[in-house]
Design a protein around this motif. Structure first.
Motif, PDB file in Angstrom:
ATOM      1  N   TYR A 182      38.041  45.265  34.171  1.00 52.27           N
ATOM      2  CA  TYR A 182      36.899  45.375  35.067  1.00 52.27           C
ATOM      3  C   TYR A 182      36.836  44.144  35.962  1.00 52.27           C
ATOM      4  CZ  TYR A 182      35.426  48.974  31.771  1.00 52.27           C
ATOM      5  OH  TYR A 182      35.373  50.097  30.978  1.00 52.27           O
ATOM      6  N   GLU A 183      36.835  44.368  37.288  1.00 45.73           N
ATOM      7  CA  GLU A 183      36.681  43.220  38.179  1.00 45.73           C
ATOM      8  C   GLU A 183      35.264  43.196  38.721  1.00 45.73           C
ATOM      9  OE1 GLU A 183      37.121  42.914  42.104  1.00 45.73           O
ATOM     10  OE2 GLU A 183      35.971  44.748  41.866  1.00 45.73           O
ATOM     11  N   ILE A 184      34.769  42.001  38.980  1.00 44.79           N
ATOM     12  CA  ILE A 184      33.324  41.796  39.117  1.00 44.79           C
ATOM     13  C   ILE A 184      32.859  41.639  40.558  1.00 44.79           C
ATOM     14  CG2 ILE A 184      33.211  40.812  36.803  1.00 44.79           C
ATOM     15  CD1 ILE A 184      32.936  38.023  38.119  1.00 44.79           C
ATOM     16  N   ALA A 185      33.637  42.073  41.531  1.00 44.02           N
ATOM     17  CA  ALA A 185      33.276  41.880  42.940  1.00 44.02           C
ATOM     18  C   ALA A 185      31.890  42.429  43.245  1.00 44.02           C
ATOM     19  CB  ALA A 185      34.305  42.554  43.844  1.00 44.02           C
ATOM     20  N   HIS A 186      31.043  41.577  43.795  1.00 42.60           N
ATOM     21  CA  HIS A 186      29.677  41.918  44.186  1.00 42.60           C
ATOM     22  C   HIS A 186      28.927  42.618  43.058  1.00 42.60           C
ATOM     23  CE1 HIS A 186      26.560  43.609  47.148  1.00 42.60           C
ATOM     24  NE2 HIS A 186      26.397  42.303  47.081  1.00 42.60           N
ATOM     25  N   ALA A 187      29.276  42.285  41.818  1.00 48.03           N
ATOM     26  CA  ALA A 187      28.595  42.861  40.660  1.00 48.03           C
ATOM     27  C   ALA A 187      28.579  41.831  39.530  1.00 48.03           C
ATOM     28  CB  ALA A 187      29.281  44.140  40.209  1.00 48.03           C
ATOM     29  N   SER A 188      28.438  40.567  39.912  1.00 48.87           N
ATOM     30  CA  SER A 188      28.359  39.485  38.934  1.00 48.87           C
ATOM     31  C   SER A 188      26.911  39.121  38.629  1.00 48.87           C
ATOM     32  CB  SER A 188      29.105  38.246  39.456  1.00 48.87           C
ATOM     33  OG  SER A 188      28.544  37.814  40.688  1.00 48.87           O
ATOM     34  N   GLY A 208      36.717  38.991  41.306  1.00 49.50           N
ATOM     35  CA  GLY A 208      36.986  39.651  42.583  1.00 49.50           C
ATOM     36  C   GLY A 208      35.811  39.391  43.501  1.00 49.50           C
ATOM     37  N   THR A 209      35.963  39.660  44.802  1.00 48.09           N
ATOM     38  CA  THR A 209      34.877  39.342  45.735  1.00 48.09           C
ATOM     39  C   THR A 209      34.518  40.458  46.713  1.00 48.09           C
ATOM     40  OG1 THR A 209      36.332  38.419  47.449  1.00 48.09           O
ATOM     41  CG2 THR A 209      35.554  36.918  45.709  1.00 48.09           C
ATOM     42  N   ASP A 210      35.391  41.412  46.960  1.00 50.99           N
ATOM     43  CA  ASP A 210      35.206  42.412  48.023  1.00 50.99           C
ATOM     44  C   ASP A 210      35.268  41.802  49.432  1.00 50.99           C
ATOM     45  OD1 ASP A 210      35.198  44.887  46.882  1.00 50.99           O
ATOM     46  OD2 ASP A 210      33.043  45.184  46.933  1.00 50.99           O
ATOM     47  N   TYR A 211      35.705  40.567  49.552  1.00 52.28           N
ATOM     48  CA  TYR A 211      35.851  39.949  50.875  1.00 52.28           C
ATOM     49  C   TYR A 211      36.901  40.731  51.681  1.00 52.28           C
ATOM     50  CZ  TYR A 211      36.762  36.427  54.440  1.00 52.28           C
ATOM     51  OH  TYR A 211      36.905  35.777  55.630  1.00 52.28           O
ATOM     52  N   PRO A 212      36.678  40.991  52.974  1.00 52.36           N
ATOM     53  CA  PRO A 212      35.615  40.491  53.851  1.00 52.36           C
ATOM     54  C   PRO A 212      34.404  41.414  53.959  1.00 52.36           C
ATOM     55  CG  PRO A 212      37.261  41.554  55.190  1.00 52.36           C
ATOM     56  CD  PRO A 212      37.748  41.674  53.756  1.00 52.36           C
ATOM     57  N   ILE A 213      34.401  42.534  53.241  1.00 51.85           N
ATOM     58  CA  ILE A 213      33.254  43.446  53.328  1.00 51.85           C
ATOM     59  C   ILE A 213      31.994  42.768  52.802  1.00 51.85           C
ATOM     60  CG2 ILE A 213      32.387  45.713  52.683  1.00 51.85           C
ATOM     61  CD1 ILE A 213      34.869  45.693  54.522  1.00 51.85           C
ATOM     62  N   GLU A 214      32.152  41.993  51.732  1.00 47.29           N
ATOM     63  CA  GLU A 214      31.057  41.208  51.187  1.00 47.29           C
ATOM     64  C   GLU A 214      31.391  39.723  51.318  1.00 47.29           C
ATOM     65  OE1 GLU A 214      28.267  42.353  50.117  1.00 47.29           O
ATOM     66  OE2 GLU A 214      28.725  44.504  49.892  1.00 47.29           O
ATOM     67  N   LYS A 215      30.375  38.910  51.437  1.00 49.26           N
ATOM     68  CA  LYS A 215      30.587  37.472  51.431  1.00 49.26           C
ATOM     69  C   LYS A 215      31.033  37.039  50.034  1.00 49.26           C
ATOM     70  CE  LYS A 215      27.105  36.419  54.968  1.00 49.26           C
ATOM     71  NZ  LYS A 215      25.838  35.690  55.250  1.00 49.26           N
ATOM     72  N   ILE A 216      31.966  36.096  49.973  1.00 47.64           N
ATOM     73  CA  ILE A 216      32.440  35.586  48.687  1.00 47.64           C
ATOM     74  C   ILE A 216      31.271  35.044  47.864  1.00 47.64           C
ATOM     75  CG2 ILE A 216      33.861  33.791  47.626  1.00 47.64           C
ATOM     76  CD1 ILE A 216      35.845  34.165  49.921  1.00 47.64           C
ATOM     77  N   GLU A 217      30.323  34.419  48.539  1.00 52.33           N
ATOM     78  CA  GLU A 217      29.169  33.842  47.834  1.00 52.33           C
ATOM     79  C   GLU A 217      28.358  34.903  47.088  1.00 52.33           C
ATOM     80  OE1 GLU A 217      30.483  31.166  51.029  1.00 52.33           O
ATOM     81  OE2 GLU A 217      29.990  33.303  50.971  1.00 52.33           O
ATOM     82  N   GLY A 218      28.441  36.148  47.546  1.00 48.43           N
ATOM     83  CA  GLY A 218      27.708  37.221  46.877  1.00 48.43           C
ATOM     84  C   GLY A 218      28.157  37.451  45.451  1.00 48.43           C
ATOM     85  N   THR A 219      29.369  37.026  45.137  1.00 46.92           N
ATOM     86  CA  THR A 219      29.858  37.071  43.759  1.00 46.92           C
ATOM     87  C   THR A 219      29.733  35.708  43.082  1.00 46.92           C
ATOM     88  OG1 THR A 219      31.430  38.843  44.308  1.00 46.92           O
ATOM     89  CG2 THR A 219      31.848  37.581  42.304  1.00 46.92           C
TER      90      THR A 219
END
Length: 250
Positions: A182-188, A208-219
């Motif tokens: 399970y990777e935690i992009a935008h769900a940490s 994980g981060t979902d960058y560039p759709i989500e900002k890295i800081e969001g994770t």
């Protein structure tokens, strides 16, 4: 790219060759998941061979469903694909999309708010109930967004497996869900992580981060609230992924 046409095969091939070139041009900096012309079974089997044997790519990326014909990944049509990926002990990353069944259900409510994660869950339950997870134990599946809704409803998933499907899950539902990655992009977020950590061993959780759709800081900015130890954070941030992708281990 999932249209079953020669144009789709060509688009997939161009995408995968571009990824291979990035890896070659910047050694040690990039990994790459191959795309597949998925509903084209023969084309997909050929692309798997090319991606692994010629391009030496790191894994496979899939959407949860095939679009207008509404087939999710566990559909028996795709058994030859997963059997080949199992033979190769492939890493398979499942990311989110909006299913054709459920786009713009409630105008003004973006599909990205909920449908993305519901569709990831549909894909995993499809793989579970149709026996793909049990039949293909050597595929290392990575599920995006901290497993979407799976950690929250794992018990209901277990209790709703149809009787006729139970023989296809000989080790049980929890066994199959716990062995996924399970990777935690935008769900940490702390509540997402609390549910995930009750379901999955620490060895199965990836950054994980979902960058560039989500900002890295969001994770990243949410992780301190989980109060994980430094050792657990090292495992999530790097060590677990290094076992999956030893080529990239520094």
């Amino acid at each position: 790219m999932w249209t079953g046409t020669e144009k789709a095969r060509a688009a997939v091939r161009a995408n995968n060759e571009y990824g291979a070139k990035l890896i070659k041009d910047y050694p040690g900096r990039f990994g790459f998941y191959a795309s597949l012309p998925f509903i084209d079974i023969d084309g997909t089997l050929k692309e798997i061979e090319y991606a692994y044997d010629t391009l030496k790519l790191d894994g496979i990326a899939l959407w949860p469903d095939t679009g207008e014909d509404r087939k999710w990944l566990g559909n028996k049509t795709f058994a030859p694909i997963f059997d080949e990926l199992n033979r190769r002990k492939a890493v398979v990353f499942i990311h989110a999309n909006t299913p054709a069944c459920c786009a713009n259900l409630d105008p003004g409510v973006p599909d990205t708010m909920s449908e993305y994660d519901f569709n990831i869950t549909r894909a995993v339950t499809s793989l579970l109930v149709n026996g793909t997870l049990s039949r293909c134990p050597d595929i290392r599946f990575i599920i995006a967004h901290s497993g979407a809704t799976i950690p929250m409803i794992a018990g209901r998933i277990r209790d709703r497996v149809p009787k006729e499907a139970q023989a296809r899950i000989p080790n049980g539902t929890y066994y199959e869900l716990k062995k996924l990655y399970y990777e935690i992009a935008h769900a940490s977020f702390p509540w997402s992580m609390a549910a995930l950590l009750k379901l999955a061993p620490m060895t199965q959780i990836l950054f994980g981060t979902d960058y560039p759709i989500e900002k890295i800081e969001g994770t990243i900015d949410e992780l301190p609230a989980t109060k994980l130890s430094a050792a657990d954070l090292r495992a999530i941030n790097r060590e677990n992924a290094e076992r999956l992708f030893p080529r990239l281990k520094s």
